[in-house]
Design a protein around this motif. Structure first.
Motif, PDB file in Angstrom:
ATOM      1  N   HIS A 147      27.537  45.887  45.707  1.00 51.74           N
ATOM      2  CA  HIS A 147      27.922  45.054  46.846  1.00 51.74           C
ATOM      3  C   HIS A 147      28.211  45.944  48.036  1.00 51.74           C
ATOM      4  O   HIS A 147      28.946  46.925  47.929  1.00 51.74           O
ATOM      5  CB  HIS A 147      29.161  44.219  46.506  1.00 51.74           C
ATOM      6  CG  HIS A 147      28.918  43.193  45.447  1.00 51.74           C
ATOM      7  ND1 HIS A 147      28.650  41.877  45.734  1.00 51.74           N
ATOM      8  CD2 HIS A 147      28.888  43.308  44.090  1.00 51.74           C
ATOM      9  CE1 HIS A 147      28.472  41.204  44.595  1.00 51.74           C
ATOM     10  NE2 HIS A 147      28.607  42.058  43.590  1.00 51.74           N
ATOM     11  N   THR A 203      30.130  46.449  40.816  1.00 52.95           N
ATOM     12  CA  THR A 203      30.990  45.567  40.039  1.00 52.95           C
ATOM     13  C   THR A 203      30.678  45.692  38.549  1.00 52.95           C
ATOM     14  O   THR A 203      29.733  46.364  38.136  1.00 52.95           O
ATOM     15  CB  THR A 203      30.824  44.112  40.514  1.00 52.95           C
ATOM     16  OG1 THR A 203      29.423  43.792  40.616  1.00 52.95           O
ATOM     17  CG2 THR A 203      31.468  43.911  41.873  1.00 52.95           C
ATOM     18  N   ARG A 204      31.501  45.052  37.742  1.00 53.10           N
ATOM     19  CA  ARG A 204      31.395  45.193  36.284  1.00 53.10           C
ATOM     20  C   ARG A 204      30.045  44.737  35.749  1.00 53.10           C
ATOM     21  O   ARG A 204      29.604  45.197  34.695  1.00 53.10           O
ATOM     22  CB  ARG A 204      32.527  44.416  35.608  1.00 53.10           C
ATOM     23  CG  ARG A 204      33.897  45.069  35.755  1.00 53.10           C
ATOM     24  CD  ARG A 204      34.963  44.314  34.986  1.00 53.10           C
ATOM     25  NE  ARG A 204      35.251  43.015  35.571  1.00 53.10           N
ATOM     26  CZ  ARG A 204      36.205  42.802  36.469  1.00 53.10           C
ATOM     27  NH1 ARG A 204      36.937  43.808  36.916  1.00 53.10           N
ATOM     28  NH2 ARG A 204      36.428  41.592  36.947  1.00 53.10           N
ATOM     29  N   GLY A 234      38.015  38.048  41.393  1.00 53.76           N
ATOM     30  CA  GLY A 234      36.765  38.058  42.138  1.00 53.76           C
ATOM     31  C   GLY A 234      36.784  39.072  43.262  1.00 53.76           C
ATOM     32  O   GLY A 234      37.688  39.916  43.366  1.00 53.76           O
ATOM     33  N   LEU A 235      35.784  39.000  44.128  1.00 49.80           N
ATOM     34  CA  LEU A 235      35.652  39.931  45.237  1.00 49.80           C
ATOM     35  C   LEU A 235      36.667  39.623  46.337  1.00 49.80           C
ATOM     36  O   LEU A 235      36.979  38.449  46.604  1.00 49.80           O
ATOM     37  CB  LEU A 235      34.249  39.864  45.828  1.00 49.80           C
ATOM     38  CG  LEU A 235      33.094  40.294  44.932  1.00 49.80           C
ATOM     39  CD1 LEU A 235      31.767  40.021  45.636  1.00 49.80           C
ATOM     40  CD2 LEU A 235      33.205  41.756  44.543  1.00 49.80           C
ATOM     41  N   GLN A 264      41.528  48.664  43.752  1.00 60.15           N
ATOM     42  CA  GLN A 264      42.162  48.095  42.573  1.00 60.15           C
ATOM     43  C   GLN A 264      42.271  49.166  41.494  1.00 60.15           C
ATOM     44  O   GLN A 264      41.269  49.545  40.878  1.00 60.15           O
ATOM     45  CB  GLN A 264      41.354  46.908  42.038  1.00 60.15           C
ATOM     46  CG  GLN A 264      41.917  46.295  40.777  1.00 60.15           C
ATOM     47  CD  GLN A 264      43.311  45.733  40.973  1.00 60.15           C
ATOM     48  OE1 GLN A 264      43.497  44.747  41.687  1.00 60.15           O
ATOM     49  NE2 GLN A 264      44.317  46.359  40.357  1.00 60.15           N
ATOM     50  N   GLU A 315      36.493  44.667  43.830  1.00 58.82           N
ATOM     51  CA  GLU A 315      36.440  43.669  42.760  1.00 58.82           C
ATOM     52  C   GLU A 315      37.806  43.595  42.097  1.00 58.82           C
ATOM     53  O   GLU A 315      38.373  44.615  41.693  1.00 58.82           O
ATOM     54  CB  GLU A 315      35.381  44.024  41.719  1.00 58.82           C
ATOM     55  CG  GLU A 315      35.259  42.982  40.613  1.00 58.82           C
ATOM     56  CD  GLU A 315      34.256  43.356  39.537  1.00 58.82           C
ATOM     57  OE1 GLU A 315      33.670  42.431  38.932  1.00 58.82           O
ATOM     58  OE2 GLU A 315      34.059  44.565  39.285  1.00 58.82           O
ATOM     59  N   THR A 316      38.341  42.385  41.963  1.00 56.74           N
ATOM     60  CA  THR A 316      39.607  42.155  41.280  1.00 56.74           C
ATOM     61  C   THR A 316      39.374  41.212  40.100  1.00 56.74           C
ATOM     62  O   THR A 316      38.277  40.687  39.910  1.00 56.74           O
ATOM     63  CB  THR A 316      40.645  41.516  42.220  1.00 56.74           C
ATOM     64  OG1 THR A 316      40.278  40.143  42.453  1.00 56.74           O
ATOM     65  CG2 THR A 316      40.694  42.245  43.561  1.00 56.74           C
ATOM     66  N   SER A 317      40.419  40.974  39.337  1.00 55.13           N
ATOM     67  CA  SER A 317      40.323  40.019  38.229  1.00 55.13           C
ATOM     68  C   SER A 317      40.046  38.611  38.718  1.00 55.13           C
ATOM     69  O   SER A 317      39.542  37.766  37.980  1.00 55.13           O
ATOM     70  CB  SER A 317      41.623  40.031  37.423  1.00 55.13           C
ATOM     71  OG  SER A 317      42.725  39.681  38.259  1.00 55.13           O
ATOM     72  N   GLU A 343      24.362  41.744  48.341  1.00 54.92           N
ATOM     73  CA  GLU A 343      24.471  41.970  46.903  1.00 54.92           C
ATOM     74  C   GLU A 343      23.123  42.429  46.366  1.00 54.92           C
ATOM     75  O   GLU A 343      22.102  41.788  46.610  1.00 54.92           O
ATOM     76  CB  GLU A 343      24.911  40.704  46.172  1.00 54.92           C
ATOM     77  CG  GLU A 343      25.045  40.895  44.665  1.00 54.92           C
ATOM     78  CD  GLU A 343      25.523  39.640  43.953  1.00 54.92           C
ATOM     79  OE1 GLU A 343      25.611  39.674  42.710  1.00 54.92           O
ATOM     80  OE2 GLU A 343      25.809  38.633  44.629  1.00 54.92           O
ATOM     81  N   ARG A 360      38.630  36.115  50.533  1.00 57.99           N
ATOM     82  CA  ARG A 360      38.405  36.204  49.084  1.00 57.99           C
ATOM     83  C   ARG A 360      37.193  35.358  48.702  1.00 57.99           C
ATOM     84  O   ARG A 360      36.962  34.293  49.269  1.00 57.99           O
ATOM     85  CB  ARG A 360      39.638  35.729  48.313  1.00 57.99           C
ATOM     86  CG  ARG A 360      40.877  36.601  48.565  1.00 57.99           C
ATOM     87  CD  ARG A 360      42.076  36.133  47.749  1.00 57.99           C
ATOM     88  NE  ARG A 360      42.457  34.787  48.103  1.00 57.99           N
ATOM     89  CZ  ARG A 360      42.579  33.773  47.241  1.00 57.99           C
ATOM     90  NH1 ARG A 360      42.303  33.967  45.956  1.00 57.99           N
ATOM     91  NH2 ARG A 360      42.943  32.577  47.649  1.00 57.99           N
ATOM     92  N   HIS A 361      36.426  35.857  47.741  1.00 54.68           N
ATOM     93  CA  HIS A 361      35.240  35.140  47.271  1.00 54.68           C
ATOM     94  C   HIS A 361      35.662  34.221  46.134  1.00 54.68           C
ATOM     95  O   HIS A 361      35.986  34.679  45.033  1.00 54.68           O
ATOM     96  CB  HIS A 361      34.180  36.131  46.797  1.00 54.68           C
ATOM     97  CG  HIS A 361      32.815  35.540  46.680  1.00 54.68           C
ATOM     98  ND1 HIS A 361      32.222  35.257  45.480  1.00 54.68           N
ATOM     99  CD2 HIS A 361      31.920  35.164  47.632  1.00 54.68           C
ATOM    100  CE1 HIS A 361      31.020  34.747  45.682  1.00 54.68           C
ATOM    101  NE2 HIS A 361      30.815  34.682  46.979  1.00 54.68           N
TER     102      HIS A 361
END
Length: 338
Positions: A314, A308-309, A49-50, A103, A45-47, A328, A71-72
């Motif tokens: 996932h 994820t947050r 998205g996935l 990350q 997970e990034t800022s 998910e 990238r999602h």
């Protein structure tokens, strides 16, 4: 009531259907791609998205195998693009292996991978991204003797150190741990923590326990998942032992959830790579069945798992070496196991 796996090495795992399925979504990351075979996915997970990656090419070990990424974005996975390969010259190209996305709390997105003819001769590589995986730095070879996280993601300790579960195959299957305090610029490594004979083990995942203890679990050639514990943030490790979870010499992955429980994705069998299962544990020792992801004939293997947050879990994994599947799971994963 969920069926307990504690001490039942050959038990038949079953999901708990009485509460309804925790699965919110299942999908393939792509339907078509310019390569016929894929394996060893990773997800982060990034800022933005996935982001997921895997290796793909003609077949495992073929020189054309590269690292592919998707990238999602806006609810869809982007068309896969190759972000790394093993080209050294017009005449020399090596296969790529086992990408690992991570990350850190601060700093760029990291993508570790391996390049080389085979797992007993490969070397570690690293590229970074400052825009959530849209563009990547030039590849950098890790120092001699450092392979990086070998299949599963590292953990970032409270002091900021990256602790990577690694392993080697040139002198038996042996696990070791690598540490970087500067996001991959410099490294320290432990000696092997097993002899490669009594237990032949590779590809650890690291779990974080209360009280500062760490646990690593992963793949073996002894029919069961291994475990090993540390009380000093991974600097030294106790004896390696076998858990009650079966393992057909296939990759696993595991995480510590936000509520301090632990989740593993693995093949609950001593032979083959089906079924693919999820189990949960309060203490990292006693595991309880949660879900069957796949049970049909075929290969369903090499999972990667993150939380994820939003609390969702996932999972990505190899689907018959043809595609990468994404599952998910919703908040039921944090429900009480009593």
């Amino acid at each position: 009531m969920l069926a307990s796996l504690s001490g039942i090495a050959g038990s038949s795992i079953q999901a708990d259907d009485s509460r309804g399925s925790p699965i919110l979504k299942t999908e393939f990351l792509y339907e078509t791609a310019p390569f016929p075979s894929c394996h060893a996915s990773t997800i982060v997970e990034t800022s933005g998205g996935l982001v997921a990656a895997w290796f793909g090419g003609t077949h495992e070990k073929h020189p054309d195998v590269g690292i592919w990424l998707s990238r999602h974005i806006a609810g869809r996975w982007s068309v896969p693009v190759e972000v790394a390969n093993g080209i050294e010259s017009p005449e020399k190209r090596y296969p790529c292996w086992n990408p690992v996305l991570f990350q850190p709390r601060t700093g760029p997105l990291l993508l570790f991978y391996k390049v080389g003819p085979s797992p007993d001769t490969w070397w570690g590589m690293l590229i970074t991204s400052t825009d959530a995986g849209q563009t990547w730095s030039k590849p950098r070879r890790l120092p001699d003797g450092i392979l990086g996280p070998i299949k599963n993601k590292p953990v970032q300790l409270e002091n900021g150190d990256l602790l990577c579960g690694s392993s080697s195959e040139h002198d038996g299957w042996r696990v070791h741990f690598e540490r970087s305090s500067d996001l991959g610029q410099t490294w320290q490594a432990t000696p092997p923590v097993n002899d490669g004979q009594q237990i032949s083990a590779i590809q650890p995942s690291i779990l974080i326990h209360q009280g500062g203890r760490l646990q690593a679990i992963g793949r073996t050639q002894q029919d069961f998942v291994f475990q090993i514990w540390s009380t000093d943030n991974g600097k030294t490790w106790g004896p390696m032992t076998l858990t009650s979870l079966p393992n057909p010499s296939a990759g696993t992955d595991a995480i510590t959830l936000a509520d301090h429980r632990h989740l593993i994705v693995y093949n609950h069998t001593s032979k083959g790579r089906s079924p693919l299962n999820v189990a949960l544990s309060q203490n990292g020792r006693d595991w309880q069945a949660t879900l069957i992801l796949e049970k049909d004939p075929g290969e369903y293997s090499y999972p990667a798992v993150i939380q994820t947050r939003d609390g969702h879990v996932h999972i990505t994994y190899t689907w018959k070496r043809q595609r990468i599947k994404h599952v998910e799971m919703g908040p039921i994963i944090d429900s009480d196991l009593r």
